[in-house]
Structure formats: C-alpha cells, structure tokens
Design a protein around this motif. Structure first.
Motif: not given
Length: 1511
Positions: A1379-1390
């Motif tokens: 999903n590119g820019l829509s890639y979901l990052l986890a809490e704190g960018g883990q």
C-alpha cells in the motif's frame, strides 16, 4: 403429634385471646425444633466452607472464653439428660414424650456443637456465626415456656411438679442465654508482626459475629475519615484469599482444565519441587500458548472466571434466596395487619405483634441483603484482580505480531473498563434466577388476592420478554461498537502522549485534536443511542408495574359486581406490585451489564489466546555442552509475524560465536542488524533453522529503556547490591561525575522514560544495568550512537574492549561507527536481511566492498582507524549535572544550591484532593449539562412526584369507600375511580420517561463537553507538565474518569431521581396519615443526615484513593510494554508481575474499604428504616379508631419501601459524590497552567515569514521551571541568513536547551530571540513552531499511515511526499511495502528499524521547507554511509536555509559556517571553525583532539562543501 402430645398443636382462638399464648405441644415441638433444624441445615455448608479453605491457618490457642463456651455447652447437655430422666422415669405425664424427643435431639446437637467448637478453633474461626444464631434462637424459643410457667406458678404456688418444671426451664434458658452471650465475643486475635507492610489486617476476620452483622469493625475507619482525610495506609491489607496472585492462580487453573478438555495447548513444564517452593511462580508460564499451526477452539473466558469462584458465587446465591423469602413474606404479614384493622374485636397485642413481626422481617431482610452484597462484592474484587493479573501476565508473553495487534491503549481498556464490567455484574448476577423466582411467587400471591384478574397483567409481562430480548441485543451491539471506538481513542491518546514533544515542536496539536475529536464523536454517537435505548428500556420496566396494577384493578372490579376493591386487596396487591417492580426494574440494568460483560469476555478471551513468543525458538545449552560456542545459528530464517505470506526479515543466517569473543554487526539502515539480536532473544518467529544459546544474556537496546525509579534501582534492576561491582560499573560507564551533582546522587528519582536524563546518559544507565547483571553474553544494540565521541571511546576502552569490564564475556556489538572495528574478533557484514561476509577487520577491508564504503564514508582520521595499544588513557571528565525536567538536556552546575528532600523526587505523588466536593465542581457539571436541561429535569421531577402522590392517595380514597355500606354508590363510581387512577398512573409513567430521557441527553452533552476541555487542557499544557507526570496518570483521566462521566454518573443521577421520588412520596404519605409522625421523623432525619455525612466524608476520600492508586497500575503497565524486550531478555518477568500485583492489591484495598463503608452505611440506614416501619405500624395500632384501613394500608405499603429507598438514596447520592470526583479530576487537568497562546491574531507574522532566517539571540537566560537554576546564561549570538551553525559542548552544556528556547518550549527568563526582526515572544506559538523545523534526537512515530506520519495536516501532495522520501533514501523501501504511503505503521513505529524511523522524521522536516532547520543529533541511529548521504541531502536541500546542528559525531559539523561551543549554559566560543582550530588552546580544538579528528579534516570538509555548493 397425637402420639407425642395430649394437647392440640395449635389453637385457632389464639388471635382473640386477651394475652398471647402458645399451646404446650407447639412449645415443646415445633418451637424447639426450629433452632435445631436451622443448625443442621446450615452445618454441612459450614463444614464444607471450612474444609475448602485454601489458605492454611494456625489454630487458635485454648482460651478462657473457649473453656467457658465448652462448660456452658456441657451443662446444657446435662440439663437435657436431667429432663429425659425426669420425664421418662419420675414423671407419669403423657406430654413427656414430646419433651423427651426434643431433649434427645438437643443432646445430639450439643455433642455436635462441642466437636464443632474445637474444629472452629483449629480452623482459626474467631467467632462462629452458626453457633451465635443457634443459641439466640434457642434462647428465644424457650421464652414462651418461661412466660407460661411463670403465670402457672403464681396460680398454683404449692405444686412441686410445677416448680421442678419451672426450674429446669429457667436453667435451660440461662444456659442457652449464657452460651449466646459467650458467642457474642470473639477469641483474642494475636497480630503477626509484618515489617513489609504498614497497612493493618482486615478486622472482619477476627471480630465477633455481632460486629460482623452491624459492621461496627468499620466504624473506626469511618470516624477517622470523618475527622481527617484518609490515606492509603488507613485502608486494610487484603486477606491472602483476595490478593491478585491467589485469584489469578485460581482462574489460571480453571482455564488450564478447560483448555485440556477442549483443545491441545502447550504448557511450560514445572517441576513439583518448584511448585511447592512457590505456587505462584508458575503463573507466568502456565498461560495457554496457542499452537499457531492449527485452528483452536476459543476459550470461553467467563466460564473459567465463574468456575474459579463458584463456591463464593453459590454462597451469595443461598444468602439471596433467604433474603428473597423474607422479602416475599412481607406482603403476607401486611395482609394480616390490614385485616386486624377491619375487625375491631381483635386484641391490641395482636396488632403490636404484627407490627413487630413486620419490622423484624424487614431487619432480617436488611442483614441478609448486606451479607449478599458483601459476598458478591468480594467476587467482583476477585474478578477484577484475576482479569488484571492475567492480562498483565499475558502481556509479558505476547509475540511481536500480537503486540502490534493489541495496542497499549486496548490492553489498558481490558484491565480497566472490561475488568470493571465483570466486577459490576456480580451484585446483579443472581437476579438471573432470583428475578424469575420472585416474579413467579409474586404472581402466585397476586392470584390468591385477585384471582383471574391477574391474567392481563401476566400477559403484559410475557409481552415484555421478547421486547426485552430485542433491547438487550441492541444494547450489546452498541456496547461492542462503543468499546471498539473507545479502544481506538485510548490508543491514539497514548500515542499522542508518547509523542507529545514532537507535537509541541511541530505545532501539530490541532491536527491531533481533530483526530481525537472525530473518534470521540463516533463514540458519543453510540453513547447517545445507548442513552435513548436505555431511557426506553427504563420506561418500559417503570411502566410495566403501573400498567399491571391498572389492568389488574380494572379487570378485578369489572369482572363482577361483587368484586369490591378493599384496602386489604388493594394495598397487599400494591405491595406485591412494588416488590414486582424490583426485579423488573433491575432486569434492564442486569441485562445491560450481562451484555457488556459478554462483550468484555469475548475481548479478554481473544486477547488471552493471542500468539505468544515461541519459547522453543531458542535452545538453551549448558556451557559445558556448548563446544566452546556461546551462540550458534544454523540456516536461520525469521519473520516478525505468523502470517505465512509475510516477508522474511532474516534469511539463511549462519552464525557461530565463541565464548569470550567480541563480534561486530555492521550494515546499512534496515539491513537486519537489530533483528539478529531479536532472533537471539527469541522475539522473532523462527521459520527455519536452529538457534542455540549457551549462557545468560544481558541486552542493551538501541533506544534505552529507563524505569521511573531511582538511578541506582535502574542499574541494580532487582539484583542484590554489591558495592565493589557497582562502583566498577559506575566508573566504567562514565557515570561517576554525573552522580556528584544529582540532588540525591544515585538515589535521585529518574522520571518516566528517563525524561530528566540526556540521551547519552540514558544509554549509559542502560549499559550499566547490563554490566551489573554479570551475564555471560552481552547483546549491545548500538550503545555508542547516543554518546559523545570521547565518552564513546571511554566506554569502549573500559567496558567493551579487550581490557574492559566485559573482557572474557561474549559481546555482540551492533554499530554504525568504524573506529573500533579493528579491535573486534569478528565482523559480520549484513545486507538485505542476509549475512554477506564475516571475518577479521584486516581481511574484510581487502575483500568487502560494504565495509570499505563504511570506512570511506567516515571522516575519521587514519590514526583513529589504525589505533592500537597506545590509546589515549586520559580519564573522561563528564561535567557534573543537576536533575531537571528536560529529557534532552542535563544542565551543568559547579556549585549547586542545596535542594530540599522533597524536590529530589521528580515524579511527585499524585495529588489527592481532600474534603467535600465543592459546589463549584457540581456547577461545572451542571454547566456542562446545559442549564436549560437541568431546569427541565427539575420541572419533570416535581411533576412526577406530584402524580405519584396523587395516584396513591386516590387509591387510598377509592378503597375506603368499600368500608361504607353504600354498595350502589360504589358500583356507580367504580368506572369514575378507575379512570382517574389509570390517568394518574399513565401520567406518572410518561413524566418519568421524559425526565429520564432529558437526563440521559444532558449527561451525553456533559460527556462531550468534559472530554473536550480535558483534551484541550492537557494538549495546551507546557512541556514541563508532561516531564513530571507519568503517562499512565494522564491516560487514567481519559479512560476511567471519562468512562465514569459517560456511564456511572448518568446512571447514578438517573437512579437517584427515581429513588428520591419514592422517598419524598413516602415522607409526605406518612405525615398525611398521621401528622405527629413528624416528631419521630425529625430525630430520625437528623440521625440519618449525621450518618450520611460521616459516610460520605470517608467514601469520597476512598474513591479518590481508588482513582490515584489505579494510575500506578496503568503507569507500571505502560513502562512494562515499552521495556518488554529488556524484561524478557533479563528474565525478570516474575519481579514485574509481583510489582503489578502489589499495585493492584493497593488499589483493591481502597475498593474493599469503600465497599465495607457502603455496607456500614446500609446497615445503619436500614435500621433507621426499620424503626420508621415499627413506629408507623405501632402508632397505627394505638390510633386505629382515627385511621381508615386505606390510609393505614397506604402508610405501611410506603413505609415498607423506605428501607430500600433510604439506602438507595444515600448510596446513589454518595455514588454521585464519589463519581463527581471524576469531574473534579477532569477539571483539574482542564485548568492546568497553559503555555502561551497558539495564535495572536493582532500580531500574526506574514505568511512568508521568516524570509531570510537570520537570528539574533540577545542576553538570553532561561530555566525549565521556577525555583530551578538557569540552564542558559546571558547568551548573545548573531546568526546570519544561510549560516550553518554547529553547536557542540560536553554533556549538560546547554545545547538542547538552546534549541528548545527557539521553540519556546522553555520561555526566556531574561533576554529574547529575534528571528527576521520579529521578537518570538510577541507571536503565537504555532506561528513560531510551524515556521521552524527541528529533527529531534528521539524519532517519534504514530500508529497510522506513512502519509499521516509525514504530513498529518494533509497539506502536501503525494508527489511532494515521495520527493521528500527519495531525498532521505526511503522511497525504495516504502515502495516495497504493501500500500505504499498507506502502509500502516504500528504503535511507536515498531515495524520499522530505529534508523528508518529517524529517516522518516527527516522526511517530515524536508517537506516543510522551513528557512530555519535545527538538527538535534538527528542521524545518531543511522549508519555512516546513510549519514553521509543524508548530510549531502541536507546541504543541498537547505543550502539557502539557516541550519543549526547538534551532533555527537563531530565530523557532521566540520563544514559549518560557524561553531558555537557551550559550557555550563554560557557561550565559551563562537567563530568560524578554521579560526577556532588555529588556536591550540580553544575548547573546540580540545574536543577535536578527544574525538581524534585532525585539523586538516576541517579544511577538506569545507573544500568538499564549497564544491557541492558550486555544483
């Protein structure tokens, strides 16, 4: 009975006798058998309870009281033997057979009692409730005999036989009474001295039975709370059976049993010896670990929870059953009482007997109700402890993918809101069977009263069942949706608070306020729907008894002309309808609670079956069997998630590391260096291969994890203090000088996340912790990146290197630096998730292109690269520091001022308000509800009360007509009477519905308003507030306090108004019936007010303590989640479980105290109510000639309700006051001191400001908070347009403080900063912060898309974002992501590496295109090559901007236009680097010398910059 007695069992004429008497047969049989029957009925349950007691107890020593009880019991047994001999041998009377049988039964019972008393003593029962009740009943049962024989003796004084009987009866009575009095006392309790806990033991365990019934053991707490505010130490220590570790273990065993029956689970093997040593140690490992290779049947969590405490739940059910029996017999006695008024020939003593009987039954009802609530509350306490304990334990075992699936906010909701749902359901649990039972019995009694006239009412009730089920389904759906949205809100708040510094620096608060408000609006939508459904549900059940009574009365009078509605029929029926209202009204609340608990059960069950870390991923090999290898990975492939289609993070990893070797891992950002360490820790999913570890592990994470504890505790980390080792560690980690100036040296408290330490100091404390653990294997994840070069050299020399403390230990060092690579025994080169090469430095430098690029990219001198044994051995003199609230900077102080003891604690204990809640807090809530809504509620309340009075008084008048003999007028007016009664009844229900609906909507408006003001209050607070306040404490405001405002407070107000209507109506009716009732009601009202006032003082404070102690649970949990990898690496899970259990038990002890205070109040208020009933009934008997049956019926019917009504009124009013504390606590944060205005419209700068980026700093001095010393002192610096300024200085010199001053995170004390001729103090904070860009040292990433993280306002196009990502060399990586820019990052960018997170933060800065850029050690977590590329990007992208750089790597600022050297918060030097280096005595030259950088490097850097600029 004919064979036993000559006389009849019962005399029908007893009610017409001039004095009360019972037949001799009845006295000798039934009356004596009742106490024994109750004893033998309860005895099996009593013994079962003692046998099932899980906690072993010490026997009570034999005392004088015990001997006295035994002697009295033996004498009682002897008198029974005497009576048998007398009647069997000496007497010729026929009646002796009944007495002989009764005496034999008494002998058997007495022998059993002798055994039971000793068994109770062995089981540590200080006072037996069973024996207390038995001897009381025996004493009362003999009283009629005493009266009868006393009268007969006076009549026949000379009868010898009569005298013998009388004496034996009196001895029987005296011994029974003596035994009863002896059982009124408890055995002496000898307290066990406890050093660890100041809290007292719960007195209930060792007080006498009377004290337990009347809760007098709680009185000292209530009195203390009335006189002075209560503290935690005033609350009692929980009994062992109620402590978290015990109840969690019980539920765990139940879950284990269920899972073994339903599915194949994997468990930790625990040896029997280990279990005996500590039965609680296996709680961590016993949690079921789901086999991810197969689909498992879901664990039904509530079954395990209920199964664990089924004994206590059944006990509560039995108590409830007895209570219901007493409650249901009330109307039957009322019927007899009203019949007494219809027959003037009946004697007065009969009326008084009925009056006493009614009040006695009400009193017994009270005692059993209080016992029921207390029993069920303890179950609720266990439910909450068990859920919190299990969720915490599970959190320590979550796999990486599960951690991402369940955010911190969601787990906190499980521990707070979901656990509360289960705790709340316990008091209503037995209504599931009790309500149908009560309804059934009431309908039978109604049928006896009204015959077939009840059919329409029953039909109405049956219709309500499907309607109720439909409403229940809707409520459950709404609750489930609301909880999901609430999780999302808490999760986002947690993220905001974790990243609050970035929000402040970037001026992003409005974007996140909009985001939270949008989530909250969705949540409020569900709350509004629940309010409407709740009001409809409430009115349906309120209307039902009214409609049932109307239809029943109408059907009755219309069925036949002979059916006359008498007072007895009407008010007994009304009393039954009022009883019917109880289960019907509680049904909606119960169903709602069941629905909420059902949703919570699913959520908790789902969480507890989440994937766990694979404990078999790493094989632990004994050192003697390791063949010299500390670490061995063969063909290892790893990924983070359990999904098969997820990409591999590491593949084909083969590593063999010998004991005692030093191995370096090098590679580009995101290549997989840190992932290898995670694989060794067992944090990753092993797809293939083998991992073998030989020895204990110590782990230093890339981002240092610091506990909110003292610095010493952070280093010791639970281990015993060894002064020699401790001093060595402090010296090796260059912390010795840092400790000198701390307010309490190493006893100084470190704030949450180490906020009062610099990044370098945090890393050194983390390293010191690892050293002190004295492990065999050390995993060091780039520990040198956050420290200055000279400190890094010291640490390598004294810790990591061949002559350091870790010499002989196995060390794996992840590093982006190259200065120490040649000192390593092996270098492993990683690229694109694979090991490309490994070997010695000398070999790799010849054959590895990646390593050569590393060396080439670093600007370190050849001298440093090839430095051997002649390393500089000068000592590192880290400047002394003072504890302050800044997380980025520790200031330097040569001569610190004395600091008071209380200032040593940075994180102050949470404020606990004392005294009564002021009217101001209520006024805040009223304004939040909107004043017009409150006025409407008041109007409808008055109208509802008025119609209630009219309805009942009209019924009284209607029934009085039946006493007149004018049958024709009764028949003519019955339609008229029925019509008016129906209209009044329907009006009452309709007005009550409108009142409830307006109330719910007003509460909804208040919830929206209060959440908004606390959100704004917190986000507008200055940074110093977040530095000194744990996140858990703030989250508590947004979780529990907002939940109280949304649900608990509206429900309390709703129930209070309903109950208040009944209380007001009752008092008016009592006065209406007999005006001199005022003389009794007034003193009772004064007593009521006094008791209520005493109670509320304590209850309020206990509620505040509950809120405060709950914050500790969440704060501890937040810390645990952040440091989960470290906790698991050091294998200290059990210590953290014990800590969590301690916090939980502290909170539960406050809740327990609150509950027993409630019980104390209930008993006293209901005793007042019993007195009101007794007075009303007795007074009615004495003035029956002046009262009609209808009036008496009305008075008694309402007097019977006053018991529950008064209790509910005070409970609800105290519930309001204790829950209004939530408004108080919300308002506390809403009124926090705020920072300067975000915007000042009249002084708003130009949209293009600043155009040049010139900065003038004039005599700037600043401090973090009042009463702290200056961190910057009289700084005067001019920065021209386009200058590239490098700020350097030793740790604590004031570098980061100066940067924060640019953003007004800390406000100037004197002086100012002028940017492009605009004084930054004169403009709004957002106007300033949105125009300057900082890339902070700590990379903060929010859960959300990449696009949101880079551009939360949505101001830039995708093309612009991709360009920024390309400039930071992240475009390729993100393109590969789904999903590119829509890639979901986890809490704190883990789900990103530390370097990738820092690059993403850099992309934010590039996107803003500011004229002023500040880099605060922005590339510390990035490898040298990427750092070099980023530096080139910065120079090209910001070539016309003013750039201010703080760096630990001095080579990054060598090409700066000017260098600013700070020392002790003052300017030491400020000039061009060439000029500074020309002076051999300059501070800059010395710092270059410490970092082994040659002056010629500056010339080459400046030349390179000029070439880049020219190109």
């Amino acid at each position: 009975m004919i064979r036993l007695c000559e006389t009849p069992l019962w005399d029908k004429n007893i009610t017409k006798a001039s004095y009360p008497y019972l037949t001799e047969c009845f006295r000798n049989t039934i009356l004596q058998w009742v106490p024994m029957g109750i004893f033998w009925l309860v005895l099996p349950l009593w013994i079962y309870m003692l046998i099932r007691e899980r906690i072993k107890s010490q026997p009570i020593p034999i005392s004088g009281l015990f001997i006295t009880k035994m002697i009295l019991a033996v004498q009682f047994l002897l008198i029974q033997i005497f009576r048998i001999i007398h009647y069997a041998v000496l007497s010729t009377e026929q009646n002796g057979q009944a007495i002989i049988l009764t005496s034999v039964l008494y002998i058997i019972t007495a022998l059993t009692i002798l055994w039971l008393m000793n068994y109770d003593r062995l089981k540590s029962i200080y006072a037996s409730g069973l024996l207390f009740v038995f001897w009381l009943l025996v004493s009362l049962a003999i009283v009629p005999d005493i009266i009868d024989y006393s009268i007969k003796v006076q009549q026949q004084i000379g009868s010898k036989k009569l005298w013998i009987k009388s004496v034996s009866i009196w001895i029987h009575f005296i011994l029974a009474l003596g035994s009863f009095i002896a059982n009124c006392f408890a055995e002496k309790y000898i307290p066990i001295e406890t050093v660890s806990d100041k809290m007292p033991i719960v007195p209930e365990l060792y007080v006498n039975f009377l004290s337990r019934i009347f809760c007098t053991w709680v009185t000292p707490l209530i009195v203390r709370g009335y006189k002075t505010p209560l503290t935690e130490n005033d609350c009692w220590q929980l009994p062992i059976s109620e402590q978290t570790v015990t109840v969690a273990h019980q539920v765990q065993n139940c879950m284990k049993g269920m899972n073994m029956q339903t599915t194949s689970m994997s468990y930790e093997n625990i040896s029997t010896a280990n279990q005996i040593k500590d039965e609680n140690r296996n709680l961590l490992n016993d949690l079921p670990m789901v086999d991810i290779k197969k689909h498992e049947k879901k664990t039904v969590f509530w079954r395990a929870l209920f199964g664990a405490f089924i004994d206590k739940i059944i006990s509560g059910g039995l108590i409830k059953f007895v209570h219901d029996l007493f409650q249901l017999t009330g109307p039957l006695v009322l019927k007899l009482f009203l019949n007494f008024f219809t027959d003037p020939t009946k004697p007065k003593w009969l009326g008084i007997f009925y009056a006493v009987l009614i009040s006695t039954m009400v009193f017994c009802q009270v005692i059993f109700l209080r016992a029921y609530f207390h029993c069920q509350f303890l179950v609720g306490l266990r439910f909450r402890s068990a859920i919190t304990g299990l969720v915490y334990r599970k959190s320590l075992k979550l796999s990486n993918s599960s951690r991402h699936a369940s955010t911190t906010g969601e787990i906190i909701n499980l521990m707070s809101i979901d656990a509360s749902h289960f705790a709340d359901i316990t008091t209503q649990l037995h209504m599931l069977w009790s309500a149908p039972f009560q309804i059934l019995v009431i309908l039978v009694l109604l049928y006896q009263q009204m015959q077939l006239a009840i059919i329409p009412g029953v039909a109405l009730l049956l219709i309500m069942i499907p309607v109720n089920l439909f409403i229940q389904r809707i409520q459950k759906q709404l609750t489930s949706k609301q909880m999901t949205v609430k999780d999302e809100r808490i999760k986002m708040m947690n993220e905001i608070l974790n990243g609050i510094r970035v929000l402040k620096l970037y001026g992003w608060e409005p974007a996140f306020i909009r985001l939270i408000s949008r989530i909250r609006q969705n949540e409020l939508g569900y709350i509004r729907q629940q309010a409407i459904i709740g009001a409809i549900s409430s009115i349906l059940w309120t209307f039902t008894p009214i409609l049932v009574s109307i239809t029943t009365f109408a059907t009755y009078v219309l069925l036949s002309d002979s059916n006359i509605l008498t007072a007895e029929k009407a008010f007994v029926s009304l009393a039954l309808f009022n009883l019917l209202r109880g289960p019907l009204v509680s049904f909606p609340n119960m169903i709602n609670s069941v629905a909420q608990a059902g949703v919570s059960s699913e959520r908790i069950g789902k969480f507890l079956t989440n994937d766990e870390v694979d404990k078999y991923a790493v094989d632990k090999i004994p050192i003697e069997l390791s063949n010299g290898n500390a670490i061995n990975i063969e063909n290892g492939s790893f990924r983070w998630s359990t999904l098969v289609d997820d990409h591999l993070v590491l593949k084909n990893i083969n590593v063999q590391i010998h004991h005692g070797s030093l191995v370096a891992l090098v590679g580009m950002v995101g290549s997989g260096k840190s992932s290898i360490l995670s694989a060794l820790l067992g944090e990753m999913i092993k797809v293939d291969g083998h991992v073998r570890i030989s020895g204990n592990i110590a782990y230093v994470p890339q981002t240092a994890w610091i506990l909110n504890a003292t610095l010493k505790e952070n280093i010791l980390f639970g281990k015993d203090f060894d002064k020699k080792l401790y001093d060595q560690v402090i010296e090796a980690c260059a912390l010795k000088q840092d400790l000198v100036m701390l307010p309490a040296r190493d006893e100084t408290e470190i704030g949450e996340k180490g906020i009062n330490l610099s990044g370098g100091q945090r890393q050194r404390v983390s390293l010191a912790r690892a050293l002190y653990s004295n492990a065999d294997i050390y995993l060091l994840d780039d520990p040198l990146s956050a420290v200055d070069a000279h400190v890094g050299a010291h640490i390598f020399r004294h810790v990591i290197g061949s002559k350091g403390l870790l010499n002989g230990k196995t060390r794996i060092l992840v590093t982006h630096g190259v200065s120490h690579l040649h000192k390593c025994d092996d270098i492993i080169v990683i690229s694109q998730c694979e090991i490309i090469d490994h070997g010695l430095y000398s070999d790799l430098i010849k054959r590895s292109n990646i390593l050569r690029e590393f060396i080439h990219s670093s600007n370190l001198s050849n001298k440093d690269q090839h430095e051997t044994n002649d390393e500089r051995r000068q000592s590192i003199s880290t400047p002394p520091i003072e504890i302050v609230t800044n997380p980025l900077e520790i200031i330097e102080n040569k001569e610190p001022e004395p600091i008071q003891e209380e200032k040593k604690k940075l994180i102050q204990k949470e404020t606990v308000q004392t005294g009564s809640v002021t009217f101001r807090i209520f006024w805040i809530y009223i304004r939040a509800c909107k004043l017009p809504m409150i006025i409407l509620i008041t109007i409808f309340f008055c109208l509802t009360t008025f119609t209630t009075l009219c309805t009942n008084i009209w019924l009284s008048k209607w029934t009085d007509k039946s006493t007149r003999n004018d049958t024709s007028s009764i028949l003519n007016n019955r339609i008229h009477d029925l019509t008016i009664y129906s209209i009044l009844g329907l009006a009452q229900g309709f007005l009550a519905f409108i009142m409830q609906l307006i109330l719910k909507l007003a509460a909804y408006i208040a919830g929206r308003k209060l959440h908004w003001i606390v959100l704004i209050g917190v986000l507008r607070a200055p940074m110093s507030f977040f530095d000194t306040t744990p996140i858990g404490r703030i989250i508590n405001r947004f979780a529990k306090e907002i939940d109280s405002v949304d649900t608990a407070l509206p429900n309390a107000f709703s129930q209070s108004l309903t109950v208040l209507i009944t209380v007001v109506a009752t008092l008016v009716i009592l006065i209406y019936g007999s005006w001199f009732a005022i003389f009794v009601l007034v003193p009772l009202a004064i007593l009521f007010a006094y008791i209520q006032r005493m109670y509320v003082s304590s209850s309020r404070q206990l509620r505040r303590l509950d809120s405060v102690t709950r914050s500790s649970i969440y704060a501890n949990f937040g810390e645990t989640i952040q440091g989960l990898s470290s906790i698991r690496a050091y294998h200290v899970q059990q210590r953290f479980i014990d800590m969590s259990d301690k916090f939980m038990d502290r909170n539960q002890s406050c809740q327990f105290a609150s509950s027993v205070a409630n019980r104390w109040l209930g008993v006293r208020l209901e005793m007042i109510a019993s007195l009101i009933i007794l007075f009303t009934a007795v007074a009615s008997v004495f003035i029956r000639d002046h009262l009609t049956a209808g009036t008496v019926g009305l008075m008694i019917t309402y007097a019977l309700q006053i018991t529950n009504s008064l209790n509910l009124l005070v409970r609800m009013s105290s519930e309001i006051e204790t829950n209004i504390v939530s408004v108080e606590r919300i308002n506390e944060y809403a009124e926090l001191d705020s920072e300067a205005p975000w915007e000042i419209l009249e002084k708003k700068p130009s949209p293009h400001w600043p155009t040049n980026g010139s900065i003038q700093i004039k005599d700037l001095s600043t401090r973090y908070r009042e009463n702290l010393q200056l961190v910057l002192k009289n700084i005067t610096v001019n920065i021209e347009h386009g200058d590239k300024i490098g700020i350097i200085g030793r740790t604590g010199s004031g570098k980061s403080s100066l940067c924060l001053a640019f953003f007004r995170i800390i406000e100037p004390t004197t002086g100012t900063i002028i940017i492009d001729n605009v004084d930054i103090r004169s403009i709004g904070l957002h106007d300033l912060r949105s125009k300057i860009t900082i890339i902070p040292q700590d990379a903060i990433i929010f859960a959300g898309t990449i696009r949101f993280n880079v551009d939360p306002f949505g101001n830039y196009s995708d093309a612009e974002i991709w360009t920024a990502l390309q400039l930071v060399h992240m475009k390729e990586r993100i393109n590969l992501m789904k999903n590119g820019l829509s890639y979901l990052l986890a809490e704190g960018g883990q789900n990103m590496s530390a370097g990738e997170r820092q690059l993403l933060c850099l992309a934010r800065a590039l996107l803003r295109k500011s004229q002023i850029i500040i880099l605060d050690e922005a590339t510390a977590a990035i490898d040298m090559e990427t750092d070099r590329l980023i530096q080139l990007t910065i120079r090209s992208a910001f070539k016309n901007a003013t750039v201010i750089t703080i760096a630990h790597r001095l080579h990054t600022i060598l090409d700066s236009t000017k260098i600013l050297v700070l020392s002790d918060g003052s300017v030491q030097e400020y000039d061009e680097p060439i000029r500074l280096v020309a002076n051999p005595n300059s501070a800059f030259t010395k710092l270059l010398h410490d970092a082994n950088i040659h002056p010629s490097d500056i010339t080459s850097a400046l030349t390179s910059q000029q070439l880049n600029t020219f190109s």
